[in-house]
Enzyme design. Structure first.
Site, PDB file in Angstrom:
ATOM      1  CE  LYS A 107     -36.498 -35.834 104.836  1.00  0.00           C
ATOM      2  NZ  LYS A 107     -37.003 -34.477 104.901  1.00  0.00           N
ATOM      3  CE  LYS A 207     -34.444 -33.738 101.964  1.00  0.00           C
ATOM      4  NZ  LYS A 207     -34.018 -32.451 102.518  1.00  0.00           N
TER       5      LYS A 207
HETATM    6  N1  LIG Z   1     -40.585 -30.936 108.847  1.00  0.00           N
HETATM    7  C1  LIG Z   1     -40.370 -30.711 107.561  1.00  0.00           C
HETATM    8  O1  LIG Z   1     -40.238 -29.559 107.138  1.00  0.00           O
HETATM    9  C2  LIG Z   1     -40.327 -31.862 106.592  1.00  0.00           C
HETATM   10  C3  LIG Z   1     -40.083 -31.591 105.236  1.00  0.00           C
HETATM   11  C4  LIG Z   1     -40.097 -32.638 104.319  1.00  0.00           C
HETATM   12  C5  LIG Z   1     -40.293 -33.929 104.766  1.00  0.00           C
HETATM   13  N2  LIG Z   1     -40.494 -34.167 106.107  1.00  0.00           N
HETATM   14  C6  LIG Z   1     -40.724 -35.547 106.530  1.00  0.00           C
HETATM   15  O2  LIG Z   1     -42.045 -35.637 107.037  1.00  0.00           O
HETATM   16  C7  LIG Z   1     -42.105 -36.598 108.067  1.00  0.00           C
HETATM   17  C8  LIG Z   1     -42.668 -35.953 109.331  1.00  0.00           C
HETATM   18  O3  LIG Z   1     -41.851 -34.888 109.708  1.00  0.00           O
HETATM   19  P1  LIG Z   1     -42.270 -33.814 110.826  1.00  0.00           P
HETATM   20  O4  LIG Z   1     -41.243 -32.754 110.766  1.00  0.00           O
HETATM   21  O5  LIG Z   1     -43.701 -33.451 110.666  1.00  0.00           O
HETATM   22  O6  LIG Z   1     -42.062 -34.673 112.142  1.00  0.00           O
HETATM   23  P2  LIG Z   1     -42.629 -34.362 113.612  1.00  0.00           P
HETATM   24  O7  LIG Z   1     -42.981 -32.924 113.749  1.00  0.00           O
HETATM   25  O8  LIG Z   1     -41.674 -34.983 114.544  1.00  0.00           O
HETATM   26  O9  LIG Z   1     -43.999 -35.193 113.640  1.00  0.00           O
HETATM   27  C9  LIG Z   1     -44.039 -36.588 113.676  1.00  0.00           C
HETATM   28  C10 LIG Z   1     -45.441 -37.016 114.024  1.00  0.00           C
HETATM   29  O10 LIG Z   1     -45.488 -38.438 114.031  1.00  0.00           O
HETATM   30  C11 LIG Z   1     -46.120 -38.882 115.234  1.00  0.00           C
HETATM   31  N3  LIG Z   1     -45.554 -40.161 115.625  1.00  0.00           N
HETATM   32  C12 LIG Z   1     -44.270 -40.456 115.903  1.00  0.00           C
HETATM   33  N4  LIG Z   1     -44.139 -41.753 116.218  1.00  0.00           N
HETATM   34  C13 LIG Z   1     -45.375 -42.292 116.157  1.00  0.00           C
HETATM   35  C14 LIG Z   1     -45.896 -43.578 116.382  1.00  0.00           C
HETATM   36  N5  LIG Z   1     -45.115 -44.589 116.762  1.00  0.00           N
HETATM   37  N6  LIG Z   1     -47.224 -43.749 116.188  1.00  0.00           N
HETATM   38  C15 LIG Z   1     -48.014 -42.730 115.827  1.00  0.00           C
HETATM   39  N7  LIG Z   1     -47.589 -41.499 115.597  1.00  0.00           N
HETATM   40  C16 LIG Z   1     -46.273 -41.276 115.751  1.00  0.00           C
HETATM   41  C17 LIG Z   1     -45.836 -37.806 116.264  1.00  0.00           C
HETATM   42  O11 LIG Z   1     -46.829 -37.864 117.252  1.00  0.00           O
HETATM   43  P3  LIG Z   1     -46.890 -36.835 118.505  1.00  0.00           P
HETATM   44  O12 LIG Z   1     -47.061 -35.474 117.880  1.00  0.00           O
HETATM   45  O13 LIG Z   1     -48.081 -37.258 119.272  1.00  0.00           O
HETATM   46  O14 LIG Z   1     -45.589 -36.991 119.219  1.00  0.00           O
HETATM   47  C18 LIG Z   1     -45.913 -36.543 115.403  1.00  0.00           C
HETATM   48  O15 LIG Z   1     -47.225 -36.084 115.313  1.00  0.00           O
HETATM   49  C19 LIG Z   1     -40.687 -37.145 108.206  1.00  0.00           C
HETATM   50  O16 LIG Z   1     -40.546 -38.293 107.419  1.00  0.00           O
HETATM   51  C20 LIG Z   1     -39.843 -36.021 107.641  1.00  0.00           C
HETATM   52  O17 LIG Z   1     -38.605 -36.473 107.126  1.00  0.00           O
HETATM   53  C21 LIG Z   1     -40.519 -33.154 107.018  1.00  0.00           C
END
Ligand SMILES: NC(=O)c1ccc[n+]([C@@H]2O[C@H](COP(=O)([O-])OP(=O)(O)OC[C@H]3O[C@@H](n4cnc5c(N)ncnc54)[C@H](OP(=O)(O)O)[C@@H]3O)[C@@H](O)[C@H]2O)c1
Length: 439
Positions: A107, A207
């Protein structure tokens, strides 16, 4: 069956690993609905060795997610890395420029750069989709841009941040203070180690800006969302609100504003994220815990309520894969429900003429005359007081909590009263102002 849709997943955290699990678990059903299989062709994240609870050995690992933008076998790049700029934005620009459709849960990036990316996707003839970016598993983008497409949407508002909602509803249930409940939420994984984006209302503002663009067909103006979070809400506010028949919720509201009546009608975009008092019998009052809910009011459909899990691996993955199924079916759609060049550019509305009731809470020195000063400021600014509540002494000693509820009136009058009181020793600390939602 037709050729598979080949996708590359960038980011394998909560959302990314959820997408892998969902695609593996529901592969047959997805292939039947999409009329072709959805195949994970490549995956990438930072740390290849991390255990993510899913077996990634069948998939090609890319050290650099940007590589997926240029590999010819990839049809769609799915970004689940996060961050408004940096690697996510580079990947988005590169993927679209290389003729790949792009799906994201991000977002922050869409709120800041959505218009640029939408225009690029239109020029490249590819899809840009971000259902998961707003309210996680709730199909609110599809609901507004397709289900409600025949309506002029008058207003869209709701509970857009599960962390804040969890904190506020837990404060309500337990009578505990914000800091205490936040610490618990962090331990339980409902809040990030750095909760700033959530508790300051920024995540909800991202959002809201996206929702407003889709609901009204207007150019996104994240910069113009009036934003305040929940850090100033005290346990005393919650109990006070409860005594008056309300609960406190962080609400994002957007509407097309038609300017002051008789003062030269002007269309403006009103967008605000702020804690509000919600009547106990309003549908949003019963939205507890980490749930999200969005209300949209259309001129023919009436009031529509979307409610469900706003975050978490399963619900968010469900929204990501729904976008992929659309793309597999050849349904590209327009990112903001119409071509980006046709989105109306509206200036932010001046909120001063908005009518409503408000809850104002002051922490004041415990001395004679303070209440009289506050009421005098209200009177001089033309604010009519409906009820006045003085609580017992605050813990800080020598201070008391004073709250009042106004009658319906213009917001400008409340601002004027606060301006009169600003800097006086009656109001040593900034007051908390919360609008009261109508039934
Ligand atoms: N979590 C939710 O419930 C949710 C809901 C709606 C939207 N979102 C959105 O979805 C997105 C991801 O959220 P998340 O909660 O899944 O985050 P997360 O658990 O922190 O996962 C982020 C992922 O991105 C990878 N990453 C970070 N920096 C990187 C880089 N420079 N190069 C390559 N890979 C990289 C990380 O790798 P490593 O694992 O190897 O560290 C990790 O696998 C965000 O934009 C968030 O706002 C999340």
């Amino acid at each position: 069956m037709a050729e598979p849709l080949n996708i590359a997943l960038a980011g394998l955290g909560t959302v990314g690993s959820g997408v892998v699990r969902l695609i593996e678990t529901n592969a047959d059903l997805i292939a039947r609905r999409a009329r072709r299989p959805i195949r994970i062709a490549a995956v990438s994240a930072r740390d290849r060795g991390k255990d993510r609870g899913v077996d990634l050995s069948p998939y090609l690992w890319l050290d650099d997610p940007a590589e997926s933008a240029t590999r010819p076998e990839i049809d769609v790049v799915v970004e689940m890395v996060g961050g408004s700029d940096g690697p996510a934005l580079t990947l988005a620009r590169k993927s679209i420029a290389s003729g790949k459709s792009f799906v994201t849960a991000n977002k922050a990036m869409i709120a800041h750069h959505g218009l640029e990316l939408a225009a690029a996707a239109e020029a490249a003839g590819v899809a840009l989709k971000f259902e998961a970016a707003v309210a996680g598993g709730i199909p609110v983008i599809k609901g507004l841009s397709e289900g409600a497409a025949a309506n002029a949407i008058k207003r869209v508002y709701g509970i857009l941040n599960g962390t804040c909602n969890y904190i506020l509803s837990t404060m309500e249930d337990t009578g505990r203070d914000f800091a205490d409940v936040l610490a618990d939420a962090q331990r339980l994984g409902y809040a990030e180690a750095d909760p700033t984006f959530d508790v300051e209302g920024i995540d909800a503002a991202h959002k809201l800006a996206i929702l407003a663009g889709i609901a009204f067909g207007t150019r996104l103006r994240f910069d113009a969302v009036e934003t305040s979070g929940i850090t100033g809400v005290l346990a005393a506010d919650i109990s006070q609100a409860r005594a008056l028949g309300y609960v406190i919720r962080l609400i994002g509201t957007a509407e097309i504003d038609h300017g002051p009546v008789g003062g030269g009608e002007e269309r403006g975009l009103f967008q605000r994220v702020r804690p509000h008092l919600v009547p106990c019998d309003h549908p949003l009052a019963s939205v507890d815990g980490a749930t999200n809910a969005v209300v949209a009011e259309g001129n023919f459909m009436g009031r529509l309520l979307f409610q469900g899990a706003g975050a978490g691996d399963g619900p968010t993955a469900s929204a990501v894969v729904a976008d992929l199924i659309d793309i597999a079916r050849g349904e590209k759609g327009a990112a903001f429900s119409m071509p980006s060049a046709e989105l109306e550019a509206l200036e932010p509305a001046n909120s001063g003429h908005r009518m409503g009731r408000a809850y104002l809470r002051f922490i004041v020195p415990d001395r004679p005359g303070v209440l009289a000063e506050i009421t005098a400021a209200m009177r001089d600014a033309g604010v009519s007081i409906e009820s006045f509540i003085q609580k017992g002494r605050g813990e800080a000693g020598g201070e008391v909590i004073v709250a009042l509820v106004t009658h319906e009136g213009p917001e400008a009058a409340v601002s004027e009263a606060l301006r009169i009181l600003e800097g006086t020793d009656s109001v040593a600390r900034p007051p908390l102002v919360m609008q009261i939602i109508g039934a």
